[in-house]
Design a protein around this motif. Structure first.
Motif, PDB file in Angstrom:
ATOM      1  N   ASP A  27      43.847  35.881  51.136  1.00 23.89           N
ATOM      2  CA  ASP A  27      42.696  35.490  50.322  1.00 23.89           C
ATOM      3  C   ASP A  27      41.686  36.617  50.196  1.00 23.89           C
ATOM      4  N   GLN A  28      41.502  37.368  51.280  1.00 24.90           N
ATOM      5  CA  GLN A  28      40.495  38.433  51.248  1.00 24.90           C
ATOM      6  C   GLN A  28      40.879  39.577  50.323  1.00 24.90           C
ATOM      7  N   ALA A  29      42.148  39.634  49.903  1.00 30.13           N
ATOM      8  CA  ALA A  29      42.559  40.669  48.954  1.00 30.13           C
ATOM      9  C   ALA A  29      42.014  40.394  47.555  1.00 30.13           C
ATOM     10  N   TRP A  30      41.677  39.119  47.300  1.00 32.97           N
ATOM     11  CA  TRP A  30      41.186  38.737  45.974  1.00 32.97           C
ATOM     12  C   TRP A  30      39.662  38.811  45.947  1.00 32.97           C
ATOM     13  N   THR A  31      39.125  39.979  46.163  1.00 27.58           N
ATOM     14  CA  THR A  31      37.667  40.108  46.167  1.00 27.58           C
ATOM     15  C   THR A  31      37.068  39.959  44.778  1.00 27.58           C
ATOM     16  N   ARG A  32      37.870  40.144  43.742  1.00 25.34           N
ATOM     17  CA  ARG A  32      37.401  39.927  42.372  1.00 25.34           C
ATOM     18  C   ARG A  32      38.008  38.612  41.876  1.00 25.34           C
ATOM     19  N   LYS A  33      37.182  37.570  41.809  1.00 21.39           N
ATOM     20  CA  LYS A  33      37.658  36.235  41.427  1.00 21.39           C
ATOM     21  C   LYS A  33      38.294  36.239  40.045  1.00 21.39           C
ATOM     22  N   SER A  34      37.775  37.061  39.137  1.00 21.83           N
ATOM     23  CA  SER A  34      38.301  37.067  37.774  1.00 21.83           C
ATOM     24  C   SER A  34      39.773  37.479  37.747  1.00 21.83           C
ATOM     25  N   ALA A  35      40.194  38.367  38.639  1.00 21.68           N
ATOM     26  CA  ALA A  35      41.593  38.794  38.669  1.00 21.68           C
ATOM     27  C   ALA A  35      42.498  37.646  39.099  1.00 21.68           C
ATOM     28  N   ARG A  36      42.053  36.895  40.056  1.00 21.25           N
ATOM     29  CA  ARG A  36      42.822  35.734  40.524  1.00 21.25           C
ATOM     30  C   ARG A  36      42.928  34.680  39.410  1.00 21.25           C
ATOM     31  N   THR A  37      41.808  34.429  38.728  1.00 22.46           N
ATOM     32  CA  THR A  37      41.808  33.466  37.629  1.00 22.46           C
ATOM     33  C   THR A  37      42.714  33.940  36.490  1.00 22.46           C
TER      34      THR A  37
ATOM     35  N   ASN B 247      31.871  41.833  28.451  1.00 20.45           N
ATOM     36  CA  ASN B 247      33.055  41.138  28.925  1.00 20.45           C
ATOM     37  C   ASN B 247      34.319  41.953  28.676  1.00 20.45           C
ATOM     38  N   THR B 248      34.369  42.649  27.541  1.00 19.49           N
ATOM     39  CA  THR B 248      35.542  43.474  27.248  1.00 19.49           C
ATOM     40  C   THR B 248      35.703  44.555  28.304  1.00 19.49           C
ATOM     41  N   LYS B 249      34.613  45.171  28.684  1.00 24.16           N
ATOM     42  CA  LYS B 249      34.662  46.186  29.747  1.00 24.16           C
ATOM     43  C   LYS B 249      35.100  45.547  31.062  1.00 24.16           C
ATOM     44  N   ASN B 250      34.541  44.380  31.360  1.00 26.84           N
ATOM     45  CA  ASN B 250      34.916  43.685  32.596  1.00 26.84           C
ATOM     46  C   ASN B 250      36.384  43.300  32.599  1.00 26.84           C
ATOM     47  N   LEU B 251      36.922  42.959  31.413  1.00 27.89           N
ATOM     48  CA  LEU B 251      38.337  42.606  31.332  1.00 27.89           C
ATOM     49  C   LEU B 251      39.216  43.782  31.716  1.00 27.89           C
ATOM     50  N   HIS B 252      38.894  44.969  31.225  1.00 30.88           N
ATOM     51  CA  HIS B 252      39.684  46.151  31.574  1.00 30.88           C
ATOM     52  C   HIS B 252      39.644  46.407  33.073  1.00 30.88           C
ATOM     53  N   VAL B 253      38.481  46.205  33.670  1.00 31.35           N
ATOM     54  CA  VAL B 253      38.363  46.370  35.123  1.00 31.35           C
ATOM     55  C   VAL B 253      39.201  45.308  35.837  1.00 31.35           C
ATOM     56  N   THR B 254      39.151  44.090  35.333  1.00 25.95           N
ATOM     57  CA  THR B 254      39.901  42.991  35.949  1.00 25.95           C
ATOM     58  C   THR B 254      41.402  43.237  35.865  1.00 25.95           C
ATOM     59  N   LEU B 255      41.874  43.700  34.707  1.00 24.74           N
ATOM     60  CA  LEU B 255      43.298  44.000  34.542  1.00 24.74           C
ATOM     61  C   LEU B 255      43.741  45.095  35.507  1.00 24.74           C
ATOM     62  N   HIS B 256      42.915  46.110  35.640  1.00 19.11           N
ATOM     63  CA  HIS B 256      43.231  47.201  36.580  1.00 19.11           C
ATOM     64  C   HIS B 256      43.281  46.657  38.010  1.00 19.11           C
ATOM     65  N   TYR B 257      42.323  45.831  38.352  1.00 15.08           N
ATOM     66  CA  TYR B 257      42.265  45.284  39.702  1.00 15.08           C
ATOM     67  C   TYR B 257      43.470  44.393  39.976  1.00 15.08           C
ATOM     68  N   LEU B 258      43.844  43.574  38.997  1.00 12.21           N
ATOM     69  CA  LEU B 258      45.000  42.693  39.173  1.00 12.21           C
ATOM     70  C   LEU B 258      46.259  43.499  39.427  1.00 12.21           C
ATOM     71  N   ARG B 259      46.426  44.591  38.707  1.00 14.49           N
ATOM     72  CA  ARG B 259      47.601  45.427  38.922  1.00 14.49           C
ATOM     73  C   ARG B 259      47.604  46.000  40.338  1.00 14.49           C
ATOM     74  N   ARG B 260      46.452  46.417  40.823  1.00 19.17           N
ATOM     75  CA  ARG B 260      46.388  47.006  42.156  1.00 19.17           C
ATOM     76  C   ARG B 260      46.688  45.973  43.242  1.00 19.17           C
ATOM     77  N   VAL B 261      46.282  44.708  43.018  1.00 24.56           N
ATOM     78  CA  VAL B 261      46.567  43.670  44.010  1.00 24.56           C
ATOM     79  C   VAL B 261      48.059  43.342  44.037  1.00 24.56           C
ATOM     80  N   LEU B 262      48.663  43.204  42.859  1.00 22.69           N
ATOM     81  CA  LEU B 262      50.066  42.799  42.794  1.00 22.69           C
ATOM     82  C   LEU B 262      51.020  43.938  43.136  1.00 22.69           C
ATOM     83  N   ASP B 263      50.666  45.136  42.751  1.00 25.22           N
ATOM     84  CA  ASP B 263      51.576  46.279  42.910  1.00 25.22           C
ATOM     85  C   ASP B 263      50.807  47.472  43.473  1.00 25.22           C
ATOM     86  N   PRO B 264      50.345  47.378  44.713  1.00 21.84           N
ATOM     87  CA  PRO B 264      49.454  48.408  45.266  1.00 21.84           C
ATOM     88  C   PRO B 264      50.106  49.773  45.444  1.00 21.84           C
ATOM     89  N   ASP B 265      51.431  49.832  45.467  1.00 19.03           N
ATOM     90  CA  ASP B 265      52.106  51.109  45.698  1.00 19.03           C
ATOM     91  C   ASP B 265      52.467  51.841  44.411  1.00 19.03           C
TER      92      ASP B 265
END
Length: 269
Positions: A35-45, A76-94
């Motif tokens: 759970d603590q890996a999802w520090t950005r709620k928008s990425a989880r959503t 919001n568009t800027k935040n979306l790009h950040v969220t997409l980047h963050y989601l990728r890092r959580v799912l595929d950190p390597d």
């Protein structure tokens, strides 16, 4: 999603598994993403939204409406790009920092979609189970249909995305699964009734009434079983309580079917 033959026991083989019934969980390989890996709620959503709409393209504006329905478009568009980047890092950190995402795809028109080929989800499992119920019904295999419906009820009773209860973006999916939950319970009630399994009829009629106290088919099933067991007074009491509930809560009268059953019970006495 993995293909299976009819009635085959299923063990997910995909590298990623996600559960949307009950608390949201994602497992990568053999390790659950904490759970603590999802520090950005928008990425989880956003991941939940993608998993519920695999392969369906969405514009940036549509995704922003899901994540920030009352926010500012440009920010919001800027935040979306950040969220997409963050989601990728959580799912595929390597993965290399500038490599494309394995899961979130995009095109030149600015649309995004989710590639689910490496994913198993319990929502996908539920869809497969409903197809299995239909196949069992076509074969008149009541036992297989009951076993599969019980699996479906087990999913539904965990609740769909309980942490997103007040998020309008997921309301359509929640409403769908609530309706399917009711459908599964009513299907079990009918199958148990057809097989004369009175204990199960009583149990599932009560479960239906706990969810919908105005269910005529459930209260009539209760009354019929009590009558068959020789409990005439209990059968009449159940019907009378139901009629009072309809009148007190809804200001409506019972249907002709309920009235006819009440008369039949009265004549049995």
């Amino acid at each position: 999603m993995s293909a299976r033959s009819e009635n085959q026991t299923f063990v997910p083989q995909e590298p990623f598994r996600a559960w949307l019934f009950g608390p949201f969980r994602v497992v990568r390989g053999s390790t659950e993403i904490a759970d603590q890996a999802w520090t950005r709620k928008s990425a989880r959503t956003l991941l939940k939204w993608f998993l519920l709409n695999p392969g369906q393209p969405f514009s940036a504006a549509e995704l922003c409406d899901v994540l920030w329905p009352n926010g500012n478009g440009k920010s919001n568009t800027k935040n979306l790009h950040v969220t997409l980047h963050y989601l990728r890092r959580v799912l595929d950190p390597d993965s290399p920092s500038r490599s494309p995402s394995r899961f979130v795809r995009s095109d030149d028109g600015g649309r995004y979609w989710f590639d689910e080929r490496d994913w198993w989800t319990d929502v996908g499992e539920v869809e497969w189970l409903w197809r299995s119920v239909q196949a069992s019904a076509e074969r008149d295999d009541h036992d297989a249909a009951i076993a599969t419906l019980l699996q479906l009820v087990d999913h539904y009773q965990r609740g769909f995305l309980p942490e997103e209860l007040y998020e309008d973006a997921f309301a359509q999916f929640r409403d769908l699964h609530e309706r399917k939950h009711d459908e599964a319970l009513h299907a079990l009630l009918k199958l148990y009734g057809d097989l004369g399994r009175r204990y199960e009829v009583l149990a599932f009629a009560q479960r239906i009434l706990d969810r919908d106290p105005y269910s005529e088919c459930a209260v009539m099933a209760l009354a019929e079983v009590h009558l068959a067991q020789g409990n005439l007074s209990t059968a009449m009491s159940e019907l009378d309580r139901f009629v009072r509930t309809l009148n007190d809560d809804l200001g409506t009268a019972p249907s002709p079917r309920v009235v006819a059953l009440r008369r039949r019970l009265s004549s049995s006495g």
